[in-house]
Design an enzyme around this catalytic site. Sequence first.
Site, PDB file in Angstrom:
ATOM      1  N   LYS A 211     -20.757  54.363 -23.979  1.00  0.00           N
ATOM      2  CA  LYS A 211     -20.760  53.854 -21.979  1.00  0.00           C
ATOM      3  C   LYS A 211     -18.938  54.552 -21.587  1.00  0.00           C
ATOM      4  O   LYS A 211     -18.743  54.582 -20.456  1.00  0.00           O
ATOM      5  CB  LYS A 211     -20.916  52.456 -21.430  1.00  0.00           C
ATOM      6  CG  LYS A 211     -22.593  52.041 -21.722  1.00  0.00           C
ATOM      7  CD  LYS A 211     -23.091  51.639 -21.537  1.00  0.00           C
ATOM      8  CE  LYS A 211     -22.328  49.319 -22.271  1.00  0.00           C
ATOM      9  NZ  LYS A 211     -22.547  49.251 -23.992  1.00  0.00           N
TER      10      LYS A 211
ATOM     11  N   ARG B 213     -26.133  44.018 -15.974  1.00  0.00           N
ATOM     12  CA  ARG B 213     -26.489  43.949 -17.445  1.00  0.00           C
ATOM     13  C   ARG B 213     -27.550  43.164 -17.600  1.00  0.00           C
ATOM     14  O   ARG B 213     -28.630  42.678 -18.572  1.00  0.00           O
ATOM     15  CB  ARG B 213     -25.468  43.319 -18.543  1.00  0.00           C
ATOM     16  CG  ARG B 213     -25.423  43.894 -19.188  1.00  0.00           C
ATOM     17  CD  ARG B 213     -24.245  43.239 -20.104  1.00  0.00           C
ATOM     18  NE  ARG B 213     -23.734  43.802 -21.180  1.00  0.00           N
ATOM     19  CZ  ARG B 213     -23.280  44.481 -21.626  1.00  0.00           C
ATOM     20  NH1 ARG B 213     -22.030  44.804 -20.980  1.00  0.00           N
ATOM     21  NH2 ARG B 213     -22.544  44.770 -23.257  1.00  0.00           N
TER      22      ARG B 213
ATOM     23  N   ARG C 189     -15.729  51.082 -34.698  1.00  0.00           N
ATOM     24  CA  ARG C 189     -14.782  51.230 -33.682  1.00  0.00           C
ATOM     25  C   ARG C 189     -13.379  51.030 -33.745  1.00  0.00           C
ATOM     26  O   ARG C 189     -12.946  49.565 -34.451  1.00  0.00           O
ATOM     27  CB  ARG C 189     -15.225  50.665 -32.727  1.00  0.00           C
ATOM     28  CG  ARG C 189     -14.948  50.950 -31.146  1.00  0.00           C
ATOM     29  CD  ARG C 189     -15.656  50.793 -30.560  1.00  0.00           C
ATOM     30  NE  ARG C 189     -16.778  49.412 -30.230  1.00  0.00           N
ATOM     31  CZ  ARG C 189     -17.826  48.824 -29.310  1.00  0.00           C
ATOM     32  NH1 ARG C 189     -18.119  49.888 -28.630  1.00  0.00           N
ATOM     33  NH2 ARG C 189     -18.128  48.160 -29.221  1.00  0.00           N
TER      34      ARG C 189
ATOM     35  N   ARG D 229     -12.452  45.584 -32.317  1.00  0.00           N
ATOM     36  CA  ARG D 229     -12.477  43.473 -31.909  1.00  0.00           C
ATOM     37  C   ARG D 229     -13.500  43.167 -32.671  1.00  0.00           C
ATOM     38  O   ARG D 229     -14.842  43.460 -33.599  1.00  0.00           O
ATOM     39  CB  ARG D 229     -13.799  44.522 -30.901  1.00  0.00           C
ATOM     40  CG  ARG D 229     -13.391  45.116 -29.525  1.00  0.00           C
ATOM     41  CD  ARG D 229     -14.762  46.089 -28.632  1.00  0.00           C
ATOM     42  NE  ARG D 229     -15.589  45.560 -28.519  1.00  0.00           N
ATOM     43  CZ  ARG D 229     -16.758  45.447 -27.985  1.00  0.00           C
ATOM     44  NH1 ARG D 229     -16.494  46.418 -27.077  1.00  0.00           N
ATOM     45  NH2 ARG D 229     -17.512  45.318 -27.399  1.00  0.00           N
TER      46      ARG D 229
ATOM     47  N   ARG E  92     -25.515  41.552 -30.697  1.00  0.00           N
ATOM     48  CA  ARG E  92     -25.879  42.409 -28.913  1.00  0.00           C
ATOM     49  C   ARG E  92     -27.264  43.746 -29.042  1.00  0.00           C
ATOM     50  O   ARG E  92     -27.289  43.480 -27.901  1.00  0.00           O
ATOM     51  CB  ARG E  92     -24.423  42.849 -28.901  1.00  0.00           C
ATOM     52  CG  ARG E  92     -23.201  41.599 -29.170  1.00  0.00           C
ATOM     53  CD  ARG E  92     -21.796  42.764 -29.094  1.00  0.00           C
ATOM     54  NE  ARG E  92     -21.477  43.701 -28.877  1.00  0.00           N
ATOM     55  CZ  ARG E  92     -20.208  44.348 -29.553  1.00  0.00           C
ATOM     56  NH1 ARG E  92     -20.470  44.157 -30.800  1.00  0.00           N
ATOM     57  NH2 ARG E  92     -20.618  45.707 -29.079  1.00  0.00           N
TER      58      ARG E  92
HETATM   59  P1  ADP Z   1     -20.961  46.301 -25.742  1.00  0.00           P
HETATM   60  O1  ADP Z   1     -20.075  47.182 -26.656  1.00  0.00           O
HETATM   61  O2  ADP Z   1     -21.653  44.818 -26.530  1.00  0.00           O
HETATM   62  O3  ADP Z   1     -22.154  46.889 -24.208  1.00  0.00           O
HETATM   63  P2  ADP Z   1     -18.732  45.244 -23.635  1.00  0.00           P
HETATM   64  O4  ADP Z   1     -17.727  45.498 -23.954  1.00  0.00           O
HETATM   65  O5  ADP Z   1     -19.651  45.811 -22.439  1.00  0.00           O
HETATM   66  O6  ADP Z   1     -20.122  45.056 -24.956  1.00  0.00           O
HETATM   67  O7  ADP Z   1     -19.000  43.128 -23.493  1.00  0.00           O
HETATM   68  C1  ADP Z   1     -18.184  42.907 -23.789  1.00  0.00           C
HETATM   69  C2  ADP Z   1     -19.213  41.417 -23.743  1.00  0.00           C
HETATM   70  O8  ADP Z   1     -19.087  41.149 -22.828  1.00  0.00           O
HETATM   71  C3  ADP Z   1     -20.668  41.109 -23.982  1.00  0.00           C
HETATM   72  O9  ADP Z   1     -20.873  41.141 -25.082  1.00  0.00           O
HETATM   73  C4  ADP Z   1     -20.684  39.801 -23.190  1.00  0.00           C
HETATM   74  O10 ADP Z   1     -20.873  38.621 -23.737  1.00  0.00           O
HETATM   75  C5  ADP Z   1     -19.705  40.177 -22.409  1.00  0.00           C
HETATM   76  N1  ADP Z   1     -19.859  40.738 -20.453  1.00  0.00           N
HETATM   77  C6  ADP Z   1     -19.539  42.287 -20.086  1.00  0.00           C
HETATM   78  N2  ADP Z   1     -20.854  42.369 -19.465  1.00  0.00           N
HETATM   79  C7  ADP Z   1     -21.249  41.782 -18.896  1.00  0.00           C
HETATM   80  C8  ADP Z   1     -22.452  41.253 -18.149  1.00  0.00           C
HETATM   81  N3  ADP Z   1     -22.453  42.079 -16.862  1.00  0.00           N
HETATM   82  N4  ADP Z   1     -23.227  40.633 -17.871  1.00  0.00           N
HETATM   83  C9  ADP Z   1     -22.726  39.099 -19.647  1.00  0.00           C
HETATM   84  N5  ADP Z   1     -21.860  39.206 -19.861  1.00  0.00           N
HETATM   85  C10 ADP Z   1     -21.483  40.417 -19.766  1.00  0.00           C
END
Ligand code: ADP
Length: 273
Positions: free
Chosen positions: A57, A130, A164, A208, A219
């Site tokens: 994404k 989300r 990553r 990360r 996740r």
């Molecule tokens: P991913 O690679 O899992 O898509 P992101 O970088 O988008 O990870 O997000 C990392 C973390 O930040 C998520 O696992 C969650 O804990 C938190 N997070 C990000 N966006 C949201 C959201 N919209 N609602 C709740 N938690 C979020």
Amino acid sequence: MAALTRLFKPQFSSLLFNRSLSTLSQTNSSPPHTDDPNDGGSRSFQWVFLGSPGVGKGTYASRLSTLLGVPHIATGDLVRQELPLSPQLDEVVNQGKLVSDEIIFNLLSKRLEAGESRGESGFILDGFPRTIRQAEILDEVTEIDLVVNLKLREDVLIEKCLGRRICSECGKGFNVAAIDAKPENGLPGMSMPPLLPPQQCASKLITRADDTEPVVRERLRVYKEKSEPVEDYYRKQGKLIEFDLPGGIPESWPKLLEILNLDDYHHKKSAAA
Ligand code: ADP
């Protein structure tokens, strides 16, 4: 939850509603999904990127944001900036769980406010909404034009997350995994070469903390439970575009532009540059 909406709605809605909907660009080639009959086609993009962890994404949203001249806003990045300040938040993220709506709306509001003061308009949201609740609140305060749902088979998602790497200095993302997934159970094979860093980043790579196998699996589980229903939410609104990534960036990027009807726009922009 109603209390939550009341708590955030005034702040969030004023930010979004007050955003200036400026003309996208000077080019003659108009990309799709912007031609709102009420604004003479001058409305900026308000797009959302959905997709499981590791699908890419951030990569594609960031490329499109450069192409379209709108900010790429990733709630995951906003959350990560807060982690050194909050051990509680760090614990939630490193367990692969979602952060509370309260925290997410506060971070997003602050980011939109900062962007607004810099004259930003439109957005490509990545990692938000989300949950259905987040999607409903977003719908209460603004109109989303288009939702792009990126898809990849699960074994590839896991390999991509584990490979990553991020440059601790410039923040760019890379991937050290050489993916060569064979066709399996009706799923097509897939190969993606590593996306290696340039020399100046190579010694500064970090991983990360939530990109470990158990946390990635959690996740993915949380995505299925809480975020897949959001796909359906936008599908019912007729706003969802599904995109099965055919491979790495060289194969996927032109195809994505094609399905978004942006290939012509991209060519004209490159020619003008
Ligand atoms: P991913 O690679 O899992 O898509 P992101 O970088 O988008 O990870 O997000 C990392 C973390 O930040 C998520 O696992 C969650 O804990 C938190 N997070 C990000 N966006 C949201 C959201 N919209 N609602 C709740 N938690 C979020």
